[in-house]
Scaffold this active site. Structure first.
Site, PDB file in Angstrom:
ATOM      1  N   GLY A  88     -62.431  19.419 -89.166  1.00 53.32           N
ATOM      2  CA  GLY A  88     -62.136  17.884 -88.637  1.00 53.32           C
ATOM      3  C   GLY A  88     -63.158  17.447 -88.058  1.00 53.32           C
ATOM      4  N   ARG A 152     -63.712  22.516 -94.730  1.00 54.55           N
ATOM      5  CA  ARG A 152     -62.977  23.535 -94.219  1.00 54.55           C
ATOM      6  C   ARG A 152     -63.028  24.951 -94.802  1.00 54.55           C
ATOM      7  NH1 ARG A 152     -59.695  21.738 -90.395  1.00 54.55           N
ATOM      8  NH2 ARG A 152     -59.319  19.340 -90.143  1.00 54.55           N
ATOM      9  N   ASP A 183     -60.048  28.115 -85.717  1.00 55.07           N
ATOM     10  CA  ASP A 183     -60.321  29.024 -86.732  1.00 55.07           C
ATOM     11  C   ASP A 183     -61.834  29.099 -87.169  1.00 55.07           C
ATOM     12  OD1 ASP A 183     -57.841  29.075 -87.537  1.00 55.07           O
ATOM     13  OD2 ASP A 183     -57.630  27.339 -88.426  1.00 55.07           O
ATOM     14  N   LYS A 209     -65.227  22.592 -80.713  1.00 55.69           N
ATOM     15  CA  LYS A 209     -64.846  21.099 -81.090  1.00 55.69           C
ATOM     16  C   LYS A 209     -63.541  21.198 -81.625  1.00 55.69           C
ATOM     17  CE  LYS A 209     -63.887  20.844 -84.809  1.00 55.69           C
ATOM     18  NZ  LYS A 209     -63.596  20.819 -86.125  1.00 55.69           N
ATOM     19  N   THR A 210     -62.873  20.229 -81.430  1.00 50.07           N
ATOM     20  CA  THR A 210     -61.569  19.611 -81.980  1.00 50.07           C
ATOM     21  C   THR A 210     -60.968  18.426 -81.083  1.00 50.07           C
ATOM     22  OG1 THR A 210     -59.403  19.883 -82.671  1.00 50.07           O
ATOM     23  CG2 THR A 210     -60.079  21.535 -81.157  1.00 50.07           C
ATOM     24  N   ASP A 212     -58.046  17.994 -80.893  1.00 44.33           N
ATOM     25  CA  ASP A 212     -56.770  18.298 -80.827  1.00 44.33           C
ATOM     26  C   ASP A 212     -56.697  18.902 -79.311  1.00 44.33           C
ATOM     27  OD1 ASP A 212     -56.433  18.044 -83.259  1.00 44.33           O
ATOM     28  OD2 ASP A 212     -56.122  19.929 -83.812  1.00 44.33           O
TER      29      ASP A 212
HETATM   30  P1  FBP Z   1     -59.944  20.569 -86.476  1.00 45.40           P
HETATM   31  O1  FBP Z   1     -59.086  21.499 -85.799  1.00 45.40           O
HETATM   32  O2  FBP Z   1     -60.797  21.295 -87.622  1.00 45.40           O
HETATM   33  O3  FBP Z   1     -61.045  20.081 -85.334  1.00 45.40           O
HETATM   34  O4  FBP Z   1     -59.136  19.515 -87.205  1.00 45.40           O
HETATM   35  C1  FBP Z   1     -58.333  18.575 -86.370  1.00 45.40           C
HETATM   36  C2  FBP Z   1     -57.453  17.921 -87.061  1.00 45.40           C
HETATM   37  O5  FBP Z   1     -58.068  16.439 -86.988  1.00 45.40           O
HETATM   38  C3  FBP Z   1     -55.992  17.881 -86.858  1.00 45.40           C
HETATM   39  O6  FBP Z   1     -55.413  17.062 -85.655  1.00 45.40           O
HETATM   40  C4  FBP Z   1     -55.334  17.339 -88.154  1.00 45.40           C
HETATM   41  O7  FBP Z   1     -54.091  17.739 -88.169  1.00 45.40           O
HETATM   42  C5  FBP Z   1     -56.370  17.705 -89.110  1.00 45.40           C
HETATM   43  O8  FBP Z   1     -57.637  17.834 -88.425  1.00 45.40           O
HETATM   44  C6  FBP Z   1     -56.335  16.848 -90.401  1.00 45.40           C
HETATM   45  O9  FBP Z   1     -57.151  17.722 -91.091  1.00 45.40           O
HETATM   46  P2  FBP Z   1     -58.028  16.918 -92.451  1.00 45.40           P
HETATM   47  O10 FBP Z   1     -58.999  16.149 -92.080  1.00 45.40           O
HETATM   48  O11 FBP Z   1     -58.340  17.974 -93.324  1.00 45.40           O
HETATM   49  O12 FBP Z   1     -56.954  15.905 -93.206  1.00 45.40           O
END
Ligand code: FBP
Length: 558
Positions: A88, A152, A183, A209-210, A212
């Protein structure tokens, strides 16, 4: 008027491009890597050691300024680097890339940087572009991942590693930097191990990175993007709070992104002081059911109604349902059913429901049947490539508000509530992931990237770029590398036990949660909203360089 004349960039973008991120003093010149003790994984040491024989137990690295006479960061040896944005989006990704670029150019102007396009897929499919100075300059201090895109795809199979190696060799790449979450950095560790076992001289470096905030530990204080995303969500929550306090007629149920962990919700609560904030980790610790959470929110709504306040703000972490032990059991079983039946998504919607009901064990079946059909359906949507439920697609805010509404109705019939309950829903998620990075994230990301270049120069592989003491001014930050295997343990994923980086959940004994827990009853009763306003990029350092409340409290702030 010349209708064809249109601006390519906003004034803020143009001014922001000129911002020079602050670099830790240690990295401003030649560095030496000081080795620490051999490390151990956080759990399942024997299994992780067996799976990572070449990259397990590596020492932690800390960079110190090389002050010896004639020391220089310059090297006559040239090398090329590949970079991947994975998962993400998170504010600051472009600054990691500009940090890597400036770092490798400081080492030798002839070093070159290649970006693999649309995430790990670009490495496997050989889609790439050279990142030149013009390109880097165009993206400095900008949000988004659009310079090279992200994806992803899970890098896990030897065939993928071999395909990657073809292009790595063709481009003369010495190291690949994978910028990703837990991941993706797990994948970085697997890839580093694979190449090292094969004696292939390709180094792999990860960057945390994230938005979250769940990729953190003693050595990685925070993942980048959390600071900006939470500031942006807090601005939006503050605006909704002010609207709420002006009209005094709605209860706003706001779901916040953040996947499993509730760090984002907690940080936003600390910044905005809402009437209620659910913390998933507390729900799990208290073994609460959905009905318990609903009852508690209804209690707060009713108490405010008694004071004539039929309005308020409720924050909900998107991963809430995974924390309810009963729901977790259901989700785990659904994960296994979906992993074992790859054609499930091809079934018609009614057939999917039927299929699930026929395969669930009795308790989980009963639970599944009691959920509102939309939520039940959302729980069976495709998992992401890492086997995670796509929590951002589950409308927990509507589920909770609907159930609170029913509970209040029941209380009304029992004479325990006599208010009005008009509800509105919001989901703040995607709007925070590509914001222009705050000064903190702009500086932190640039330092992470520059430091990654120094790790490459030091010959490291299987390491995560680490910048520490982040609550101090950037000049005093410490830089180095942490072996990725050190952060790993074994977890059940996609129906199997897999080595993964341990996710950091909200620590209920930690200061950020304690500050929140000590204040929440007051915030529930009294309207104590704080309106943080927009991220400030220009002005006093005190205002522009503020860290998150979480980092502030975690690092000893009072
Ligand atoms: P990462 O863990 O890859 O940084 O993604 C975080 C995130 O933003 C989460 O908070 C959310 O649940 C998810 O990505 C949403 O994923 P997508 O962009 O595939 O819809």
């Amino acid at each position: 008027m010349d209708v064809l004349k249109f601006k390519k960039k906003s004034i803020l973008q143009q001014l922001r491009a000129a911002y020079q991120p602050k670099l830790p003093e240690t990295l401003k010149g030649a560095v030496v890597a000081v080795k620490g003790e051999a490390t151990q994984s956080v759990g399942n040491q024997a299994e992780i050691k067996a799976l990572f024989p070449c990259t397990y137990g590596l020492p932690e690295l800390t960079f110190k300024r090389d002050t010896s006479a004639g020391a220089s960061v310059h090297s006559d040896t040239t090398f090329n680097v590949g970079v991947i944005l994975s998962g993400g989006q998170a504010p600051g990704g472009h600054n990691v890339i500009s940090g890597i670029f400036d770092g490798i150019k400081a080492i030798n102007e002839n070093n070159r940087l290649f970006g693999f396009l649309m995430g790990p897929e670009g490495l496997i499919e050989h889609n790439y572009m050279e990142i030149t100075r013009d390109i880097v300059d165009d993206y400095r201090n900008c949000g988004g991942f659009d310079m090279i895109g992200s994806g992803r795809t899970k890098l896990e199979k030897p065939e993928q590693f071999e395909k990657g190696l073809e292009i790595i060799n063709e481009l003369g790449i010495r190291a690949v930097v994978i910028i990703g979450g837990d991941d993706s950095n797990t994948n970085a560790a697997v890839l580093a191990e694979y190449y090292k076992q094969k004696n292939v001289p390709v180094q792999i470096i990860g960057c945390p990175k994230t938005i979250d905030g769940d990729l953190k530990n003693e050595k990685i204080e925070i993942s980048f993007g959390f600071d900006t995303a939470t500031k942006l969500y807090s601005e939006l929550i503050g605006n909704v709070e002010r609207d709420c306090n002006s009209a005094k007629k709605y209860w706003h149920f706001i779901k916040l992104m953040g996947r499993s962990a509730s760090h984002i919700a907690l940080e936003c609560a600390l910044q905005t002081q809402p009437n209620y904030c659910v913390i998933g980790e507390e729900v799990a610790a208290k073994n609460m059911y959905l009905d318990d959470v609903v009852t508690d929110i209804a209690r707060v709504v009713a108490a405010r109604a008694e004071q004539g306040k039929n309005y308020g703000i409720v924050l909900i972490p998107e991963g809430l349902i995974e924390f309810m032990p009963a729901m977790k059991m259901l989700i785990d079983e659904l994960n296994d059913i979906l992993a074992a039946n790859p054609d499930f998504s091809k079934l018609h919607l009614d057939e999917q429901r039927e299929f699930v009901l026929n395969h669930l064990t009795p308790n989980n079946k009963a639970r599944f049947e009691t959920l509102p059909p939309t939520v039940a359906r959302q729980l069976t949507l495709d998992r992401d490539p890492h086997g995670n439920v796509q929590l951002s697609l589950i409308e927990t805010e509507k589920l909770l508000s609907e159930m609170v509404g029913k509970k209040l109705q029941q209380m009304k019939e029992e004479g325990k509530y006599n208010g009005k309950f008009k509800r509105l829903h919001h989901f703040f998620g995607y709007e925070g992931r590509c914001a222009d990075p705050s000064n903190f994230d702009a500086d932190y990301c640039y330092a992470l990237g520059y430091n990654a270049a120094m790790l490459i120069n030091a010959g490291a592989t299987g390491y995560m770029s680490s910048i520490r003491h982040l609550a101090k001014p950037a000049a005093e930050w410490e830089a180095g590398g942490i072996p990725i295997t050190m952060m790993m343990n074994m977890e059940h994923r996609n129906g199997e036990q897999k080595p993964v980086i341990k996710k950091a959940l909200v620590d209920l004994e930690g200061k950020p949660f304690k500050v929140f827990a000590n204040s929440r009853e007051l915030w529930a009763r009294e309207t104590s909203y704080i309106y943080p306003g927009p991220i400030q990029y220009f002005g006093d350092d005190e205002m522009c360089d503020q860290t998150s409340c979480t980092l502030y409290y975690e690092q000893g702030g009072e």
